[in-house]
Motif scaffolding. Structure first.
Motif, PDB file in Angstrom:
ATOM      1  N   SER A 138       0.787  -1.193  -0.095  1.00 49.39           N
ATOM      2  CA  SER A 138      -0.015   0.079   0.064  1.00 49.39           C
ATOM      3  C   SER A 138       0.866   1.253  -0.095  1.00 49.39           C
ATOM      4  O   SER A 138       2.046   1.333   0.229  1.00 49.39           O
ATOM      5  CB  SER A 138      -0.852   0.100   1.157  1.00 49.39           C
ATOM      6  OG  SER A 138      -0.333  -0.027   2.391  1.00 49.39           O
ATOM      7  N   ASN A 139       0.125   2.276  -0.389  1.00 53.58           N
ATOM      8  CA  ASN A 139       0.814   3.544  -0.254  1.00 53.58           C
ATOM      9  C   ASN A 139       0.074   4.705   0.146  1.00 53.58           C
ATOM     10  O   ASN A 139      -0.984   4.959  -0.141  1.00 53.58           O
ATOM     11  CB  ASN A 139       1.343   3.935  -1.750  1.00 53.58           C
ATOM     12  CG  ASN A 139       2.292   5.066  -2.063  1.00 53.58           C
ATOM     13  OD1 ASN A 139       2.187   5.741  -1.332  1.00 53.58           O
ATOM     14  ND2 ASN A 139       2.990   5.047  -3.174  1.00 53.58           N
ATOM     15  N   PHE A 140       0.583   5.664   1.080  1.00 51.91           N
ATOM     16  CA  PHE A 140      -0.144   6.421   1.653  1.00 51.91           C
ATOM     17  C   PHE A 140      -0.872   7.363   0.793  1.00 51.91           C
ATOM     18  O   PHE A 140      -1.891   7.781   0.702  1.00 51.91           O
ATOM     19  CB  PHE A 140       0.562   7.333   2.902  1.00 51.91           C
ATOM     20  CG  PHE A 140      -0.163   8.514   3.276  1.00 51.91           C
ATOM     21  CD1 PHE A 140      -0.822   8.320   4.518  1.00 51.91           C
ATOM     22  CD2 PHE A 140       0.303   9.846   2.925  1.00 51.91           C
ATOM     23  CE1 PHE A 140      -1.370   9.440   4.881  1.00 51.91           C
ATOM     24  CE2 PHE A 140      -0.321  10.837   3.488  1.00 51.91           C
ATOM     25  CZ  PHE A 140      -1.210  10.732   4.290  1.00 51.91           C
ATOM     26  N   CYS A 141      -0.067   8.188   0.000  1.00 49.52           N
ATOM     27  CA  CYS A 141      -0.604   9.079  -0.999  1.00 49.52           C
ATOM     28  C   CYS A 141      -1.799   8.573  -1.958  1.00 49.52           C
ATOM     29  O   CYS A 141      -2.536   9.206  -2.193  1.00 49.52           O
ATOM     30  CB  CYS A 141       0.641   9.711  -1.786  1.00 49.52           C
ATOM     31  SG  CYS A 141       1.743  10.655  -0.581  1.00 49.52           S
ATOM     32  N   SER A 142      -1.363   7.347  -2.618  1.00 51.86           N
ATOM     33  CA  SER A 142      -2.271   6.937  -3.788  1.00 51.86           C
ATOM     34  C   SER A 142      -3.534   6.536  -2.818  1.00 51.86           C
ATOM     35  O   SER A 142      -4.824   6.452  -3.024  1.00 51.86           O
ATOM     36  CB  SER A 142      -1.745   5.646  -4.433  1.00 51.86           C
ATOM     37  OG  SER A 142      -1.099   4.679  -3.411  1.00 51.86           O
ATOM     38  N   ALA A 143      -3.417   5.891  -1.684  1.00 53.87           N
ATOM     39  CA  ALA A 143      -4.536   5.593  -0.812  1.00 53.87           C
ATOM     40  C   ALA A 143      -5.446   6.875  -0.364  1.00 53.87           C
ATOM     41  O   ALA A 143      -6.650   6.607  -0.367  1.00 53.87           O
ATOM     42  CB  ALA A 143      -4.296   4.540   0.420  1.00 53.87           C
ATOM     43  N   GLU A 144      -4.709   7.753   0.223  1.00 55.07           N
ATOM     44  CA  GLU A 144      -5.469   9.038   0.489  1.00 55.07           C
ATOM     45  C   GLU A 144      -6.181   9.529  -0.607  1.00 55.07           C
ATOM     46  O   GLU A 144      -7.443  10.071  -0.500  1.00 55.07           O
ATOM     47  CB  GLU A 144      -4.531   9.959   1.336  1.00 55.07           C
ATOM     48  CG  GLU A 144      -3.702   9.879   2.533  1.00 55.07           C
ATOM     49  CD  GLU A 144      -4.996   9.952   3.612  1.00 55.07           C
ATOM     50  OE1 GLU A 144      -5.564  10.968   3.763  1.00 55.07           O
ATOM     51  OE2 GLU A 144      -5.328   8.900   4.217  1.00 55.07           O
ATOM     52  N   LYS A 145      -5.637   9.848  -1.807  1.00 57.91           N
ATOM     53  CA  LYS A 145      -6.438  10.307  -2.848  1.00 57.91           C
ATOM     54  C   LYS A 145      -7.457   9.449  -3.370  1.00 57.91           C
ATOM     55  O   LYS A 145      -8.587   9.928  -3.655  1.00 57.91           O
ATOM     56  CB  LYS A 145      -5.348  10.244  -4.249  1.00 57.91           C
ATOM     57  CG  LYS A 145      -5.588  10.521  -5.608  1.00 57.91           C
ATOM     58  CD  LYS A 145      -4.573  10.308  -6.511  1.00 57.91           C
ATOM     59  CE  LYS A 145      -5.029  10.019  -8.008  1.00 57.91           C
ATOM     60  NZ  LYS A 145      -3.860   9.811  -8.760  1.00 57.91           N
TER      61      LYS A 145
END
Lengths: 335, 335
Positions: A138-145
């Motif tokens: 998982s990746n913080f930025c892609s998940a937040e977006k």
């Protein structure tokens, strides 16, 4: 071959060994309490020009890292079981498109690490498949977006919200070699307690975690003290306490020295991560970097790993659907 | 237990039987050339107020239909393997949240029916799991909205584009009972020919379909004429001809009476469906309603079912990523 015990547990009769593991995390994770256990960190999404491509690069790099530290030839890998949080699981597909090995795409939200281990362990135990790679990211930025708000908005976070881990973990399950063994698995049943607060995923997933732990203990006729450590995740701090409470209501006391949660331990609250870590990469990196080392160094010998997932999308919650949860349990032991 | 043959094929040594099947399709599918084979149609997404909830209702109803026509008690179902096209596979999760049985979420795009059969067959062959439900769904409106344009825009369709099938198919794989047997499986390898035209999914998936068919034939040392029918899908009319062409370049002649494609036969071109049907529900409904009947009535005795998936998302294509494909093959025989 495996045999079923109770309602939903399978006892593995053949050796299914966690032969190798690899893990890469982001900057923030490397600065957290488990920082020293992660063997590689990647800054700034490997310099890729989008967060999604960055996440795919995590997958590709972790897979290569697993293979490079591995005494099994690449062409002997019978299958890869992988999935992630992105729409249509593109970071797994893009990250593994050069792998050249049979690929099973999974979607279990944040339970994916355990789902891949349960499925992979049954396949290896079943014969035919001798080497299976299980992985997720998982990746913080892609998940937040995708799930919350554009990062550029700088929205305030709710106290019970969790911080998506940037990271990827992978293991090689094998019918031979050395390492801890997966001795039994309990695939999860979807549980819907009609929680609809997307800022409180821990509450949405805690009933599923408790349900799977209770089923596993009942099916195997074990007391929770059979295990040196029971690790759920990613329930975070809020969800962990809810899970403990539900277990207690069902007569299972889960003291702090036996029961903890991957999401609750990966960050220090002072890192501004509210209720803790989340995302497929949370359980994956805690397992691959920390829990497997505890097993290797015999600090623990019996681990119950119970990754949990919230089965929702940005569309389903906007349409008023509640958030069902699922949790899969994997017993990993030094035997 | 299964044994591996060649690079990626597994020969099943124990009986893995397609014991029951069920299928529900939408109005347009029921008006197509295969209309008389579908045993239930649902108008207007079961009257649900969103397309996504409609798709979940297809899943829930098809699962119930499978169980109601089935001589296996619900609590003997060891697991459900299911996935769909919606972001985070929510129609499977929502549709099956009341099932009360262990759930493995899959994501294989339109290859999901074959992915679930390959995975399920290996699990049943491996022992422990005696009954596994394999299923998948898609819905024209929710897919258009998610992957293409808002339906209200009334955009003109490209000639090579395909029409997402509204439908759901499910089978019960069992270690006992009567029905055709899955005798071997070839899980697919991701193939990327750098096609990036989202209006030509057939071209993106055809190389993967050809690759898996060629691997299956090489691994099993079989000629394509061993099979009475080889069915890919959902390549559609364009993709089918590309697949035929690639096979020919590799020395495999796939004549019209042996090789066809689920997406090419589910609609009549006069229905305005351009290059044909697509979506997870395309292969699932063609298999469950039509192909299994051909086997049951002994019109064919040896089927190679090769569902194909395009591993992309609306985000990945907007970021300029190509569309990798995957195809999984399942040999189904009257034995």
């Amino acid at each position: 071959m495996a045999h079923k015990k109770g309602n939903q547990t399978f006892i593995l009769d053949k050796p299914v060994i966690i032969r190798h593991s690899a893990c890469i995390v982001g900057q923030k994770e490397s600065e957290g309490p488990l920082g020293k256990y992660f063997d590689q960190k990647a800054d700034d999404d490997f310099g890729m020009d989008t967060w999604e491509k960055g996440e795919a690069k995590f997958v590709e790099s972790t897979y290569k890292k697993l293979l490079s530290g591995c005494d099994v030839e690449e062409n002997l890998i019978d299958c890869i079981l992988a999935g992630d949080l992105l729409n249509q699981c593109t970071s797994s597909a893009c990250g593994l498109k050069e792998s050249g090995r049979p690929f099973f795409g999974l979607y279990g939200a944040c339970s994916t690490m355990a789902e891949s281990l349960v499925n992979g362990a049954l396949l290896v135990d079943g014969g035919g498949i001798n080497n299976a790679v299980c992985m997720t990211s998982s990746n913080f930025c892609s998940a937040e977006k995708q799930f919350r708000f554009p990062l550029e908005l700088g929205c305030q976070r709710a106290p019970n919200s969790q911080w998506t881990v940037t990271g990827c973990g992978a293991v090689l399950l094998s019918s031979g070699g050395n390492g801890p063994r997966i001795t039994s698995v309990t695939p999860g049943i979807i549980r819907d307690y009609e929680i609809s607060d997307t800022n409180n995923m821990g509450a949405a997933m805690a009933p599923a975690a408790a349900s799977t732990i209770l089923s596993h203990l009942a099916d195997t006729e074990r007391d929770i003290n059979y295990y040196d450590l029971v690790m759920t995740g990613d329930l975070g701090i809020t969800g962990r306490e809810l899970c403990r409470e539900i277990l207690k209501k069902h007569g299972v006391d889960a003291p702090k020295d036996i029961y903890d949660d991957c999401g609750a331990i990966i960050f220090d609250p002072e890192q501004g991560t509210c209720a803790g870590g989340s995302g497929c990469g949370c359980c994956a990196s805690v397992l691959c970097a920390y829990l497997l080392k505890l097993l290797e160094q015999k600090h623990i010998n019996k681990l119950l790993f119970v990754a949990t997932g919230a089965l929702m999308s940005a569309v389903s919650t906007k349409q008023g659907e509640p958030i069902p949860g699922i949790a899969h349990a994997v017993a990993i032991e030094n035997v």
